[in-house]
Write a protein that holds these residues in place. Sequence first.
Motif, mmCIF file in Angstrom:
data_model
loop_
_atom_site.group_PDB
_atom_site.id
_atom_site.type_symbol
_atom_site.label_atom_id
_atom_site.label_comp_id
_atom_site.label_asym_id
_atom_site.label_seq_id
_atom_site.Cartn_x
_atom_site.Cartn_y
_atom_site.Cartn_z
ATOM 1 N N THR A 140 90.735 22.263 -15.097
ATOM 2 C CA THR A 140 91.731 22.493 -16.156
ATOM 3 C C THR A 140 93.114 22.726 -15.546
ATOM 4 O OG1 THR A 140 91.154 24.836 -16.217
ATOM 5 C CG2 THR A 140 90.121 23.430 -17.861
ATOM 6 N N THR A 141 93.165 23.370 -14.399
ATOM 7 C CA THR A 141 94.466 23.614 -13.782
ATOM 8 C C THR A 141 95.134 22.300 -13.399
ATOM 9 O OG1 THR A 141 93.684 25.691 -12.883
ATOM 10 C CG2 THR A 141 95.689 24.794 -11.937
ATOM 11 N N LEU A 166 95.957 20.264 -16.718
ATOM 12 C CA LEU A 166 97.098 20.815 -17.462
ATOM 13 C C LEU A 166 98.401 20.662 -16.680
ATOM 14 C CD1 LEU A 166 95.412 24.042 -18.869
ATOM 15 C CD2 LEU A 166 96.350 22.175 -20.234
ATOM 16 N N ILE A 200 101.809 28.904 -18.806
ATOM 17 C CA ILE A 200 100.936 28.342 -19.847
ATOM 18 C C ILE A 200 99.681 27.732 -19.214
ATOM 19 C CG2 ILE A 200 100.740 26.589 -21.670
ATOM 20 C CD1 ILE A 200 103.737 26.995 -22.193
ATOM 21 N N VAL A 201 99.879 27.023 -18.091
ATOM 22 C CA VAL A 201 98.725 26.442 -17.393
ATOM 23 C C VAL A 201 97.744 27.546 -17.003
ATOM 24 C CG1 VAL A 201 97.961 25.275 -15.282
ATOM 25 C CG2 VAL A 201 99.979 24.442 -16.505
ATOM 26 N N LEU A 212 97.404 30.565 -18.250
ATOM 27 C CA LEU A 212 96.820 31.192 -19.440
ATOM 28 C C LEU A 212 95.678 30.346 -20.007
ATOM 29 C CD1 LEU A 212 97.402 33.654 -21.430
ATOM 30 C CD2 LEU A 212 98.421 31.934 -22.902
ATOM 31 N N CYS A 213 95.948 29.061 -20.237
ATOM 32 C CA CYS A 213 94.935 28.186 -20.842
ATOM 33 C C CYS A 213 93.737 28.024 -19.916
ATOM 34 C CB CYS A 213 95.521 26.808 -21.155
ATOM 35 S SG CYS A 213 96.844 26.878 -22.355
ATOM 36 N N SER A 214 94.017 27.831 -18.632
ATOM 37 C CA SER A 214 92.938 27.606 -17.685
ATOM 38 C C SER A 214 92.059 28.854 -17.563
ATOM 39 C CB SER A 214 93.517 27.218 -16.325
ATOM 40 O OG SER A 214 92.516 27.212 -15.351
ATOM 41 N N THR A 215 92.697 30.034 -17.530
ATOM 42 C CA THR A 215 91.925 31.274 -17.417
ATOM 43 C C THR A 215 91.031 31.459 -18.647
ATOM 44 O OG1 THR A 215 93.674 32.262 -16.089
ATOM 45 C CG2 THR A 215 92.090 33.769 -17.060
ATOM 46 N N PHE A 216 91.580 31.106 -19.813
ATOM 47 C CA PHE A 216 90.788 31.180 -21.048
ATOM 48 C C PHE A 216 89.567 30.250 -20.951
ATOM 49 C CE2 PHE A 216 90.069 29.689 -25.485
ATOM 50 C CZ PHE A 216 89.616 30.894 -26.001
ATOM 51 N N ALA A 217 89.800 29.040 -20.452
ATOM 52 C CA ALA A 217 88.706 28.070 -20.305
ATOM 53 C C ALA A 217 87.636 28.600 -19.356
ATOM 54 C CB ALA A 217 89.259 26.737 -19.801
#
Lengths: 225, 125
Positions: free
Chosen positions: A104-105, A108, B96-97, B99-104
């Motif tokens: 995801t990193t 994104l 933002i990257v 935040l979203c990645s940690t949530f995933a």
Amino acid sequence: MIASVFWLVCTIAVYLLSKRLYRKYTRIYLTPLIVTPAVLLVAIALLKVPYPTYERGAGLLSDLVGPATIALAVTLYKHVKEMKRNAGAIIVSVCFGAVAAVLTTVGLSRLFGLSAPIADSLAPRSATTPIAMSISSHIGGLPTITAVATLVTGIMSMIMGPLVVKAFRIRTPLARGVLFGTSSHSSGVSKALEYDDATGSIAAIAMMVTAFVTLLAAPWVTSWL
Amino acid sequence: MKVKALFATVIQVAFFILLSKGADAIAKWLNLPIPGTILGILVLFALLELKVIKLDWIELGSKWLLAEMLLFFIPATVGIVNYKSLVVHQGVAIAIVILCSTFAVMLCSGLMGQWFSAKQRSERP
């Protein structure tokens, strides 16, 4: 020379004071993790100190990162019983999480137009800081960016983790432990310990497994994507 | 007693420093694809499991190193001053990257763990 020694002493002093502050007023934004670098950054900016001057003195502290990382072997040893009981479940859950972190990193980062070295610096940030930094330099990232990204991850997860646990009804020590240990290294472990000891142990083990999985997966995923 | 504990801590920390230097040197010398610190962890863990090294001998030192670990990262964190323009221009995107990645990551590992727990419970009579 004197300036460098001054900054070494100064770093330690600010750290000790911010720890004391946190013990007195336990607020998430007062954690030494945020306060110490913030105070030092402001001091350096106001006094117009060049970073190399600061680094020459305070950098001596960085030499203890390696020994402290190796001390994690003791954490691993102490929790190995917990590990043996749930090995399969922990390893599989951590693998999913750690690979998701890197995937995801990188994905994104692409989406937001960040450059490859930045993506590589962010990719290992779910692993514990010293290991994340050495993975980062292995795969072409910038260790300093990784150190900061890892810290930001820890802070975010301390706020977001309990919300996710509630919203998705994550109830067992196993599930909570892997959630915190995989996403946010030692910050996660300390948060997990707030639930109970079992959750903390699982988190500590998950943190170590995450470090190893990230070490193996990050070079592979980043070069493949 | 306190002086004795302090002395023991210093000696044990020195042991960890030597081990770290040694592991780094060996990893470099053998051209290992893993960082020296990981080699160090594996070797020390093996020595503990095999009872070559007793936990007592190194516990105080490891406790101190782990407790103050945060201090050792401060210089690297302050190094962000070298990346001012990056923070100004891409800081928000980076946040933002993360935040979203940690949530995933939390969802993947947490739900997976939850699934295993449910499975364990149903297997037990």
